[in-house]
Design an enzyme around this catalytic site. Structure first.
Site, PDB file in Angstrom:
ATOM      1  CB  SER A 698     112.189  30.945  15.377  1.00  0.00           C
ATOM      2  OG  SER A 698     112.392  31.119  13.993  1.00  0.00           O
ATOM      3  CE  LYS A 741     110.658  34.866  13.261  1.00  0.00           C
ATOM      4  NZ  LYS A 741     111.116  34.026  14.375  1.00  0.00           N
TER       5      LYS A 741
END
Length: 823
Positions: A698, A741
């Site tokens: 990611s 996140k």
């Protein structure tokens, strides 16, 4: 030998018309006999006294039911024996012993009740018989009796007395009295006044007795041939085996008390026919064994387990949805997905039960339970919510810790051939619960191991399959047990470690990390009251400000759940308790500035955004089981060749950096980057916090942004963080853990977040107040990422540049503009 008797009358024997009655239990007296009778009941003692005060004649008659203590006329036979009372003796204990001489069979006309029974009697006449037939029957009777007498069933004195009788009628009566016939048969012989009929009945009974004695002799002979005379215990066991063999196909003999107790318990369990057949076989084995045999102990333990299991015992489900919702809200804050799933289960169960009551569904369809697996980081409430679910449903709760289990027998149990064999943990848990529909928590199912003794996760495949678990067979039980009504809940920290076949049988409910606001509420509602109680403090003796709790959460703990937070609150409470106990203070208010006094310096400092835009430095986002945070990707260009990657990057992250560089090379002309400069430079990509391993795809967006910024000299924006995976063709692919996140980025002060457009549905999991404080930029291509992440956006890349990497920072800052448009 007399062959004919003239019928006698009451007058001939001088019998009164009405006489007292003495009821006897379990025996019959025949004429010409002299017999002792012990009387302990008042009704009998009064009758004896009345007879002694009158003509000393009493009627002895048998009770139909020997268990009746106060018999009435209806409880007695209507044929008895008239007796003369010869002697009466009173014993010190109040009982009376009477010696009587029986004189005649009599028919009772009517019983009169009072302090004792009286009866009107008539002597039974004895009709004449055919002399030849009587003589033949008498010879047959003597021969049969001789055979019976030789088997030792009658004492030698009685045999001598009987053989000395010249009157065949007296002989028949004495034989009937001395042999162990049933009361009904003895009474029938008393009522038979014709002598030939009496002898025929007696011969039939003697034939039966002879057959019984023959079987007993056969049993003794078989046992004697099979055993050693010196082994008494072995003799007894073999004798019982032969008895059972002889009785096969007929009625079972009497068994020991222990086997009978097990049989009674098993009958009460209402087992299925195939299960009951197997268990009855074990009971029969126990009945045939000596109690001290080693195998008997094994069977006894097995039957104890079987009789203590809840084969058909259920707890009634509490199907009030509103009440269950209140229980769940009282025990846990948040966890809305889990609570909704439990309430959905209750609603469905309630509707199915209503349909079953109308006959539209079977009981099996109503009782089936779901298989849930709670996945998420430690400390977020997976285990405790299972207990609350059991409480809300009104079911028993059983927790089975599977962490580290490496043996299949933990699930399926041991076979009974092994020493110390036991059922598996599921059967043990059901016995503990006492019901067949508890909530069973399979804790840490992702940490099951495997060894040469088998794979316990494979054993769970049958347990957690709703189509199979109604016939789950534990190795120890050896019979099927229905698990379909159990509500199984499994927990796991890492669902990827659960075998795919096992995961396919369960419904996954994901537990995400708690955000700071949730931790604050949990601390105030649950953790603080619990720690105050455990440390002996009253609510008015200590209080925490919200600022203190927020700092405690962000600077002293770093976790997804609240376990460490509770420990830190407990530490502060103990230190305050010491100050109060020593009289230093009476009450304490803990503020954020006073935390260092109790806990020392802060242990965690959350990452914060850069203070200014910088060339070659982009901001990424990462996820860990204890929550999300941001990371920086730094790129430096210097003379040399090749790509250098540092910061303990994993293989996938290294591949993301190489893919980003390849993408830049293939689009160098479009981005106005000199390809020769790329080939003649050493490109060093570093991710700070080098002591911490980093992995995952990611960071692709942050990698390509940092590289392009360093190669073009265009600064990356410091208030933008990004997450997403890139491809060589420039597509921006979805990732996981978006909620964690975003929470980490928000904590660091980030105001703009670039995310894959495919992850837009995940934004619903983020609280509204957090979504409103951050601007999200969904992106499908790397160009859309760069348009937001770089100062000036794509226009800055499309403008030809010289060596902008050497442009002074002041000029670069002057070229900045506001945020790019949302892609």
């Amino acid at each position: 030998m007399p062959t004919d008797k003239t019928p006698s009358t009451n007058a001939a024997l001088n019998l009164p018309k009405i006489v007292p009655v003495c009821p006897v239990r379990g025996s019959v007296i025949y004429p010409t006999m002299v017999q002792h009778i012990d009387a302990s009941r008042s009704i009998s003692i009064n009758a004896i006294e009345a007879a002694m005060n009158a003509e000393k004649v009493i009627l002895i008659v048998s009770q139909k039911d020997k268990d009746v203590d106060d018999p009435k006329g209806a409880d007695l036979y209507d044929t008895g024996t008239a007796c003369n009372v010869l002697r009466v003796r009173k014993n010190p204990d109040g009982t009376v012993q009477m010696l009587v001489s029986a004189v005649a069979r009599v028919k009772v006309g009517k019983y009169t009740e009072g302090d004792y029974l009286r009866a009107s009697i008539t002597e039974l006449p004895i009709p004449a018989d055919d002399p030849v037939q009587l003589q033949a029957l008498s010879r047959e009777l003597r021969e049969r009796f001789e055979v019976i007498a030789n088997n030792g069933k009658i004492s030698s004195e009685s045999v001598q007395t009987i053989n000395g009788k010249d009157d065949v009628g007296e002989m028949a009566d004495h034989i009937a009295f001395n042999l162990d016939f049933k009361l009904e048969d003895k009474q029938a012989l008393l009522e038979a006044v014709r002598l030939t009929d009496r002898i025929r009945m007696l011969l039939t009974l003697l034939d039966t007795e002879q057959e019984v004695q023959a079987v007993q002799a056969k049993i003794r002979a078989q046992v004697k041939d099979e055993i050693d005379k010196n082994q008494r215990e072995y003799y007894l066991r073999e004798q019982m085996k032969v008895i059972q063999k002889e009785l096969q196909g007929g009625e079972d003999g009497e068994e020991g008390d222990e086997a009978e107790q097990f049989r009674t318990k098993i009958d009460a369990l209402e087992l299925k026919p195939d299960v009951k057949k197997e268990i009855d076989r074990e009971v029969n084995r126990l009945a045939r064994m000596h109690p001290d045999a080693a195998e008997a102990s094994v069977i006894r333990t097995y039957l104890t387990w079987v009789t203590e299991l809840p084969w058909n015992t259920r707890s009634e489900d509490r199907l009030d949805v509103e009440e269950a919702s209140q229980v769940l809200d009282e025990d846990h804050y948040g966890l809305e997905k889990v609570k909704d799933r439990v309430l959905e289960f209750l609603a469905v169960r309630r509707l199915r039960k209503e349909r079953a009551e109308r006959g539209e569904l079977s009981a099996e369809d109503v009782n089936k339970g779901p298989i849930l697996v709670f996945t998420g980081p430690p400390g977020v409430g997976k285990t405790s919510i299972a207990q609350s679910i059991a409480k809300a449903l009104g079911r028993q709760y059983v927790r089975i810790a599977l962490g580290g289990a490496r043996d299949e027998s933990d699930i399926r149990g041991h076979r009974r051939t092994y020493i110390g064999a036991m059922p598996g943990r599921l059967i043990q848990g059901l016995r503990t619960a006492g019901t067949k529909n508890p909530v069973i928590l399979l804790d840490e199912v992702d940490k099951l191991g495997s060894s040469y003794q088998g794979d316990p996760s494979a054993a769970l495949l049958e347990v957690l399959d709703p189509a199979q678990n109604q016939n789950f067979t534990d190795h120890y039980l050896g019979v099927a047990f229905d698990l379909s009504e159990v509500m199984f809940i499994a927990t796991a920290n890492y669902p990827e470690q659960i075998p795919a076949a096992l995961m396919d049988r369960m419904e996954v409910i994901d537990f995400s990390s708690y955000i700071e606001q949730e931790k604050l509420e949990i601390a105030k509602r649950y953790l603080m009251p619990r720690q105050l109680t455990q440390n002996g403090l009253k609510p008015n003796q200590i209080s925490f400000t919200d600022a203190a709790l927020e700092r405690l959460i962000s600077h002293y703990t770093r976790e997804a759940g609240v376990r460490n937070l509770e420990r830190e609150i407990g530490t502060v409470a103990r230190k305050v308790a010491r100050r109060i106990a020593t009289g230093d203070v009476k009450r304490v208010k803990v503020t954020d500035k006073e935390l260092e006094r109790y806990l020392g310096q802060a242990r965690h400092t959350p990452e914060t955004e850069n203070r200014e835009d910088m060339v070659g430095v982009s901001t990424g986002m990462f996820y860990t089981p204890v929550g999300g945070d941001i990371l920086f990707v730094e790129t430096s260009i210097m003379p040399g060749k090749g790509l250098v990657l540092t910061g303990q990057l994993g293989d996938v992250m290294k591949e993301s950096a190489r893919a980003a560089l390849t993408y830049i090379k293939s689009n160098a002309e479009r981005f106005h980057i000199d390809r020769a400069r790329i080939e003649d430079s050493e490109i060093h990509v570093h991710v700070p916090a080098g002591a911490i391993p980093k992995e995952g795809p990611s960071a692709g967006g942050a990698m390509v942004t940092s590289l392009i910024s360093a190669l073009t000299g265009i600064p990356a924006r410091h208030d933008v963080a990004m997450t997403g995976e890139m491809t060589l063709t420039g597509r921006y692919l979805p990732i996981g853990g978006l909620k964690e996140k975003v929470l980490g980025a928000r904590r660091a002060g980030i105001k703009h977040i670039i995310m894959p457009k495919a992850n837009e549905p995940d934004l619903r999991d983020i609280p509204t107040h957090l979504r409103s404080s951050v601007r999200f930029h969904p992106a499908e291509t790397v160009d859309q990422v760069l348009d937001v992440a770089l100062v000036g956006g794509l226009k800055a890349l499309e403008t030809p540049r010289g060596n902008e990497a050497a442009t002074p920072p002041a000029k670069r800052r002057a070229a900045r503009r506001g945020p790019g448009a949302s892609a």
